[in-house]
Design a protein around this motif. Structure first.
Motif, PDB file in Angstrom:
ATOM      1  N   LEU A 130      -3.545  -0.680  -3.728  1.00  0.00           N
ATOM      2  CA  LEU A 130      -4.043   0.342  -2.561  1.00  0.00           C
ATOM      3  C   LEU A 130      -3.374   1.430  -2.318  1.00  0.00           C
ATOM      4  O   LEU A 130      -1.979   1.454  -2.284  1.00  0.00           O
ATOM      5  N   VAL A 131      -4.124   2.542  -2.116  1.00  0.00           N
ATOM      6  CA  VAL A 131      -3.373   3.779  -1.729  1.00  0.00           C
ATOM      7  C   VAL A 131      -4.248   4.490  -0.609  1.00  0.00           C
ATOM      8  O   VAL A 131      -5.390   4.163  -0.365  1.00  0.00           O
ATOM      9  N   GLN A 132      -3.436   5.071   0.376  1.00  0.00           N
ATOM     10  CA  GLN A 132      -4.192   5.564   1.557  1.00  0.00           C
ATOM     11  C   GLN A 132      -3.724   6.842   1.461  1.00  0.00           C
ATOM     12  O   GLN A 132      -2.641   7.471   1.110  1.00  0.00           O
ATOM     13  N   ASP A 157       4.106  12.286   2.254  1.00  0.00           N
ATOM     14  CA  ASP A 157       3.757  10.921   2.109  1.00  0.00           C
ATOM     15  C   ASP A 157       5.322  10.177   1.254  1.00  0.00           C
ATOM     16  O   ASP A 157       6.356  10.730   1.632  1.00  0.00           O
ATOM     17  N   GLN A 184      -8.779   7.813   3.876  1.00  0.00           N
ATOM     18  CA  GLN A 184      -9.460   6.559   2.911  1.00  0.00           C
ATOM     19  C   GLN A 184      -8.287   5.673   2.590  1.00  0.00           C
ATOM     20  O   GLN A 184      -7.203   6.073   1.939  1.00  0.00           O
ATOM     21  N   ILE A 185      -8.577   4.595   2.227  1.00  0.00           N
ATOM     22  CA  ILE A 185      -7.883   3.607   1.422  1.00  0.00           C
ATOM     23  C   ILE A 185      -8.586   2.990   0.509  1.00  0.00           C
ATOM     24  O   ILE A 185      -9.858   2.369   0.604  1.00  0.00           O
ATOM     25  N   LEU A 186      -8.444   2.953  -0.634  1.00  0.00           N
ATOM     26  CA  LEU A 186      -8.674   2.430  -1.976  1.00  0.00           C
ATOM     27  C   LEU A 186      -7.830   2.202  -2.871  1.00  0.00           C
ATOM     28  O   LEU A 186      -6.395   2.466  -2.950  1.00  0.00           O
ATOM     29  N   THR A 187      -8.157   1.526  -4.141  1.00  0.00           N
ATOM     30  CA  THR A 187      -7.459   1.220  -4.996  1.00  0.00           C
ATOM     31  C   THR A 187      -7.279   2.415  -5.918  1.00  0.00           C
ATOM     32  O   THR A 187      -7.958   3.414  -5.997  1.00  0.00           O
ATOM     33  N   TRP A 188      -5.935   2.304  -6.870  1.00  0.00           N
ATOM     34  CA  TRP A 188      -5.720   3.612  -7.675  1.00  0.00           C
ATOM     35  C   TRP A 188      -6.967   3.447  -8.838  1.00  0.00           C
ATOM     36  O   TRP A 188      -7.292   4.652  -9.165  1.00  0.00           O
ATOM     37  N   MET A 242       0.857  -1.214   0.026  1.00  0.00           N
ATOM     38  CA  MET A 242       0.130   0.039  -0.024  1.00  0.00           C
ATOM     39  C   MET A 242       0.927   1.301  -0.011  1.00  0.00           C
ATOM     40  O   MET A 242       2.050   1.316   0.699  1.00  0.00           O
ATOM     41  N   TYR A 243       0.530   2.199  -0.772  1.00  0.00           N
ATOM     42  CA  TYR A 243       1.210   3.514  -1.021  1.00  0.00           C
ATOM     43  C   TYR A 243       0.540   4.490  -0.123  1.00  0.00           C
ATOM     44  O   TYR A 243      -0.886   4.556  -0.092  1.00  0.00           O
ATOM     45  N   ARG A 244       1.017   5.577   0.246  1.00  0.00           N
ATOM     46  CA  ARG A 244       0.526   6.791   1.165  1.00  0.00           C
ATOM     47  C   ARG A 244       0.734   7.821   0.202  1.00  0.00           C
ATOM     48  O   ARG A 244       1.884   8.278  -0.360  1.00  0.00           O
TER      49      ARG A 244
END
Length: 138
Positions: free
Chosen positions: A42-44, A50, A86-90, A1-3
């Motif tokens: 996933l991206v937060q 970041d 939020q955590i969601l996909t690109w 997961m990336y921030r």
């Protein structure tokens, strides 16, 4: 997961392999290529520095903590319809861009950005609107 912080979402759309330093470009290219190849990554969404800011060169003013940058983050997230934490996909982020953003928004929400004059961010938004995803960087 990336921030990711808010304005870096738009930076990724316009990214063409340029940056502040060799290390920054390598980091940005890696993230860009990962998201392009696997939109389910996933991206937060975070408030403040970041994973891209981590490689910003230590050669003077650290703009990642500048109040104007925080303001740009907030405006962009609001424009896209997203919130910090939020955590969601690109792919989900691209979907939100398709629903809420037009290329000319760059002129308004990124008014203070030094990269805006290149015009590449508008092109990046247009590609997302056309369902093409992130542009290939060579």
């Amino acid at each position: 997961m990336y921030r990711l912080r808010g304005h870096h979402i738009f930076c990724l759309l316009g990214y063409r392999g340029m940056g502040y330093s060799k290390e920054y470009v390598e980091n940005m290219t890696h993230l860009h290529q990962t998201l392009r190849a696997n939109p389910k990554t996933l991206v937060q969404l975070v408030n403040g520095p970041d994973q891209l800011c981590e490689k910003y060169p230590n050669s003077g003013e650290y703009h990642c903590q500048d109040n104007d940058i925080y303001q740009m983050d907030a405006v962009i997230l609001e424009k896209i319809g997203l919130k910090i934490g939020q955590i969601l996909t690109w792919a989900d982020i691209e979907s939100q861009i398709q629903k809420h953003v037009i290329p000319s928004d760059i002129q308004t929400v990124c008014g203070t950005c030094s990269w805006r004059s290149y015009g590449v961010c508008e092109e990046g938004i247009q590609m997302i609107l056309q369902g093409k995803g992130l542009r290939e960087v060579k």
